[in-house]
Enzyme design. Structure first.
Site, short mmCIF file in Angstrom:
data_model
loop_
_atom_site.label_atom_id
_atom_site.label_comp_id
_atom_site.label_asym_id
_atom_site.label_seq_id
_atom_site.Cartn_x
_atom_site.Cartn_y
_atom_site.Cartn_z
N TYR A 21 -8.96 0.12 4.24
CA TYR A 21 -9.59 0.31 5.55
C TYR A 21 -8.55 0.10 6.64
O TYR A 21 -7.92 -0.95 6.70
CB TYR A 21 -10.70 -0.72 5.65
CG TYR A 21 -11.63 -0.64 6.83
CD1 TYR A 21 -12.94 -0.20 6.68
CD2 TYR A 21 -11.22 -1.06 8.10
CE1 TYR A 21 -13.81 -0.15 7.75
CE2 TYR A 21 -12.10 -1.01 9.18
CZ TYR A 21 -13.39 -0.56 9.00
OH TYR A 21 -14.26 -0.52 10.06
N GLY A 68 -10.98 4.50 3.65
CA GLY A 68 -12.27 3.81 3.64
C GLY A 68 -12.92 3.65 4.99
O GLY A 68 -14.15 3.60 5.08
N SER A 69 -12.15 3.56 6.07
CA SER A 69 -12.82 3.34 7.35
C SER A 69 -13.46 4.63 7.85
O SER A 69 -13.01 5.72 7.53
CB SER A 69 -11.84 2.77 8.39
OG SER A 69 -10.87 3.72 8.75
N HIS A 112 -7.67 9.96 4.65
CA HIS A 112 -7.04 8.99 5.54
C HIS A 112 -7.19 9.49 6.97
O HIS A 112 -7.06 10.68 7.23
CB HIS A 112 -5.54 8.87 5.25
CG HIS A 112 -5.23 8.20 3.95
ND1 HIS A 112 -4.71 8.86 2.87
CD2 HIS A 112 -5.34 6.91 3.58
CE1 HIS A 112 -4.50 8.01 1.88
NE2 HIS A 112 -4.88 6.81 2.28
N GLY A 113 -7.45 8.58 7.90
CA GLY A 113 -7.50 8.97 9.31
C GLY A 113 -8.93 9.15 9.79
O GLY A 113 -9.89 8.79 9.09
N ASP A 128 0.85 -1.19 0.00
CA ASP A 128 0.00 0.00 0.00
C ASP A 128 0.89 1.25 0.00
O ASP A 128 1.85 1.33 0.78
CB ASP A 128 -0.86 -0.06 1.28
CG ASP A 128 -1.90 1.02 1.36
OD1 ASP A 128 -2.39 1.46 0.30
OD2 ASP A 128 -2.26 1.41 2.49
P1 13P Z 1 -8.08 4.77 6.70
O1 13P Z 1 -6.98 4.53 7.66
O2 13P Z 1 -8.57 6.18 6.74
O3 13P Z 1 -9.20 3.78 6.82
O4 13P Z 1 -7.47 4.59 5.24
C1 13P Z 1 -6.80 3.39 4.93
C2 13P Z 1 -6.14 3.53 3.61
O5 13P Z 1 -6.59 4.25 2.74
C3 13P Z 1 -4.90 2.75 3.37
O6 13P Z 1 -4.33 3.08 2.15
#
Ligand code: 13P
Length: 291
Positions: free
Chosen positions: A239, A218-219, A187-188, A81
């Site tokens: 996520y 995504g989360s 993110h976050g 990632d």
């Molecule tokens: P979150 O930590 O905001 O869920 O995002 C995860 C992500 O996009 C990893 O690349």
């Protein structure tokens, strides 16, 4: 069983679903994610982010991820990632990762095209697929970790969102297999309710002839918004933050409720694994249309 991200995304497109992709920088999250996917009988992507090298290096966690994927009784892909350097991407390929993300989205469009094209050539020559990013995904100031540090005032800034025509040109020029797009997620931890641009997803899907589109940050998104994003064409959802938060909150409860003078770490480790598993189960149910 270890599979490629490509085959999972083809299957997700057929079923009009999204594959959950979870960052696993420790054994608790790795075990929690695999257990969740096995319990539901759905495929999953486990991923290592280059910014998590400070938590654990790819040399340490990579072989364990590949081994867990091979032993799982559901299809599991192992993905890098936000690879930011050629070195990390090559390490991932050598360790047996089945796909990589090369993220040059903060560089100029021309540099992003040039560097991503080179990476695609290398990765495709050994059967590894490539995800890239176009448009800017910011970090919220709280708990972000896989993207970049940024001011929360960028949140929801449409000027940073992915342009549909440019997305198509980018895919044609680079040959990437999937594309992470910017349409309002961060993110976050979300500092305000996200306002997602679903029409933009649909429009990118149309101009890019259904290239699999990836949602980062995504989360923390509502179930209704996940469903709308999937209906519009999102096929992979990254996520992490909210499963990490679920783990931390659960550990906090154990510590507060502990009546004993001594607390053994084993108890915390098991508790955190099951908190991550429960959190991931809820996400996977939605991504796979199970509720
Ligand atoms: P979150 O930590 O905001 O869920 O995002 C995860 C992500 O996009 C990893 O690349």
């Amino acid at each position: 069983m270890l599979v490629t991200v490509k085959e999972l995304l083809v299957e997700a497109e057929k079923k009009q679903q999204a594959v959950g992709a979870f960052n696993v920088p420790n054994l608790e999250s790795l075990r929690g994610v695999i257990q969740a996917a096995e319990e539901l009988g759905v495929p999953v992507i486990i991923q290592h982010a280059e910014v998590h090298e400070n938590l654990i290096s790819i040399e340490e966690i990579g072989p364990v991820m590949v081994e867990f994927a091979k032993r799982a009784n559901i299809p599991v892909a192992v993905h890098l990632d936000h690879g930011a350097t050629l070195e990390e991407c090559v390490k991932a390929v050598r360790l047996g990762f089945t796909s990589i993300m090369y993220d040059a989205s903060l560089k100029s469009y021309e540099t992003n095209v040039k560097e991503t094209t080179e990476l695609v050539k290398i990765a495709h020559s050994v059967g590894v697929s490539v995800e890239a990013e176009l448009g800017e995904m910011t970090n919220s100031t709280v708990g972000g970790g896989e993207g970049r540090a940024s001011d929360a005032s960028d949140f929801g800034n449409v000027d940073l969102f992915t342009n549909p025509q440019q997305a198509n040109e980018f895919i044609q020029n680079t040959g990437v297999d999937s594309l992470a797009i910017s349409f309002g997620t961060v993110h976050g931890k979300y500092l305000a309710e996200p306002n997602l641009d679903f029409e933009r997803i649909e429009s990118i899907r149309k101009t890019t002839s259904k290239t699999p589109l990836v949602m980062h940050g995504g989360s923390g998104v509502s179930a209704a918004d996940y469903r709308k994003a999937i209906a519009a064409g999102i096929r992979k959802i990254n996520y992490y933050t909210y499963m990490n938060l679920a783990a931390g909150e659960s550990a906090k409860k154990v510590l507060i409720n502990s009546q004993q003078d001594e607390l053994f770490f084993d108890e915390l480790s098991l508790d955190v694994t099951s908190a991550i598993k429960e959190n991931v189960i809820e996400a996977l149910k939605i991504f796979n249309g199970l509720n």
